[in-house]
Design an enzyme around this catalytic site. Sequence first.
Site, mmCIF file in Angstrom:
data_model
loop_
_atom_site.group_PDB
_atom_site.id
_atom_site.type_symbol
_atom_site.label_atom_id
_atom_site.label_comp_id
_atom_site.label_asym_id
_atom_site.label_seq_id
_atom_site.Cartn_x
_atom_site.Cartn_y
_atom_site.Cartn_z
ATOM 1 C CB THR A 106 2.364 42.426 33.201
ATOM 2 O OG1 THR A 106 1.355 41.683 32.505
ATOM 3 C CG2 THR A 106 2.653 41.749 34.521
ATOM 4 C CB CYS A 107 2.450 45.192 28.717
ATOM 5 S SG CYS A 107 3.729 43.990 28.530
ATOM 6 C CG ASN A 108 0.937 40.432 27.604
ATOM 7 O OD1 ASN A 108 0.525 41.133 26.680
ATOM 8 N ND2 ASN A 108 2.088 39.787 27.563
ATOM 9 C CG HIS A 151 -5.954 32.260 36.845
ATOM 10 N ND1 HIS A 151 -5.972 32.168 35.470
ATOM 11 C CD2 HIS A 151 -5.698 33.562 37.128
ATOM 12 C CE1 HIS A 151 -5.743 33.370 34.953
ATOM 13 N NE2 HIS A 151 -5.566 34.221 35.934
ATOM 14 C CD GLU A 203 6.210 35.858 29.981
ATOM 15 O OE1 GLU A 203 7.267 36.397 30.263
ATOM 16 O OE2 GLU A 203 5.114 36.173 30.479
ATOM 17 N N GLY A 205 17.733 49.249 6.707
ATOM 18 C CA GLY A 205 16.292 49.456 6.597
ATOM 19 C C GLY A 205 15.667 49.438 7.970
ATOM 20 C CD GLU A 218 5.877 47.081 15.283
ATOM 21 O OE1 GLU A 218 5.435 46.558 16.298
ATOM 22 O OE2 GLU A 218 5.189 47.326 14.276
ATOM 23 C CG MET A 219 10.699 41.610 12.835
ATOM 24 S SD MET A 219 10.156 41.066 14.469
ATOM 25 C CE MET A 219 8.694 40.158 14.045
#
Lengths: 153, 418
Positions: free
Chosen positions: B49-51, B99, B114, B189, B192-193
Amino acid sequence: MKSASPYFIVHVAAAVVAYISFAFSFIAGLFYLYQDWQLKHRRLVKGPSLEAMERLSFNGLLIGLPVLTAALISGFIWLKMDFGTLWFWNSKLTSSVFAWLVYSVLFYFHYVSGVHGRKMVILSVCAFSLIVFIFLGMNFFEAQIHAHFEHRA
Amino acid sequence: MHISSIGLNHKICPIAVRERLAFSKTAIQEALARMKQNIHASEWFLLSTCNRVEAYFISHGTGHVREEFEKFLSDFHNIEIKEFRNCLYQYEDEEAVRHLFKVICGLDSLVLGENEIHGQIKESFTWASEAGTLGPVLGRLFERAFQVSKKARTETKINEGAVSIPSVAVELAEKIFGRLHGEKVLVLGTGEMSELTLKHLVASGAGAILVANRTYEKAVTLAARFNAEAVHFDDWLTRLKSVDIVITSTAAPHAIVTHEDVVGVMRSRRQKPLFLIDIAVPRDVESEVAKIDDVYLYNIDDLRVVAESNLKERKKEIESCEHMILEKSEEFFKWLNGLESSEVINRFREYLDFCLEQELNGRFHALPEEERKQLADRLRGKIMHAPLEKLKEAAKNGGSHRYLEAIEALFDLERMKR
């Protein structure tokens, strides 16, 4: 014993439905105000959304007023037919007429003056509180009068 | 037999290394096939995954699973082993199982609790079973893991309440409007956020989007990405009337959404609620605006406060999750020990049969076959009696693992498997 007039039955049933709708609207309104307060104070609470509560609260009025109108009309017909009069001072009758006036004013505000959202909910909560207050007040007043007359007799 | 988990995650491995080691969805099948070829184990599983990138193996004896996995990663991604070696962690047996359970419950995630990781593992599980790299042990282990994860999410509050700024914004929007269905969003405006928040809102059902930015081109670029309409910055106020949610993140040094503006707009929109998300610093919306009826104004700090208080609630649940994980891992090992001991005992029996048969057939071939068979049975029974009793006793105390390993090593039972 003479059986109850159909107008009387319609009157009672309609009045019950009308007041249940108003009570429903009142409760949804209170919940709306609680949630609105929470949201304004940066708190997230569980439960249905504000819009859902507002809609429920308004729908309560939308059902309540026409049904109350029907209750009053059938009530007057019943009075006229059985007692030959349109009016006598009684806590239920007086507060129902009062309630009809109050809710009609509310609808006037909503549709003509464009009152929506939180203000509309506040008005409907206040209206219901006022009607309950008037009804209880008149009941109390009536009891006093009865007591007074009984005492004299 | 060993269960190993070797991998790297967001905690110790920098993104620069992580992104080089990640496997794309299309590469997973090939990766699994190559792992099966090059890593000495009997079951293989790969999660990317991305993490995190993590592999699970079932290996036997003193293998070199770690070295082989390192080499595989290095070859597959064309990256020197020394570049990532220090990032790798390795867990064995009980630790590996715990784990995995932690990872699937979201306890090891960047965003605590999550839910996405459950789906990602499930997907990887499907790929591994399609590639035929799963066996009885990993198959059972992941099945258990899915159960643990479901239990954690239904019986604890580990995944409750939004804990990131964009998801808090979505939760608030749903609190105000109900389930989102086409609510109009104005983005004031680009940044990113604000883009991330917009993405979350759109994914939850928000509808038509307007984007305004001082540099019109930037508005056009962002609008193109979201199939939205770019608006000239001077026009945003006139469009506010039809908008339900506003995300502001301009770099303006002063407020650009004033009390006066919003009061005017609210009247013309018949008090339909307006949700303002101000993620700019300094703030874009005058704080007085929050006092207007049916207007809900949240600035970045407000969102953060909600997120943090939710996170605190989630953190309270870690302990009960870990308790459950421990319980479930013990259950798994009870099953595994049973499986393992029956396997080792079978191999031990085969080994004895092999020895007895050789000797008896050689030297005692004069005896009738019937008698030779009886002799073999009695000898085998005598030899196996004491070890079996000891194993039973040890299993009661949950310590049969070491005995089994000893039997396997001393009699070199590995070779009986072939």
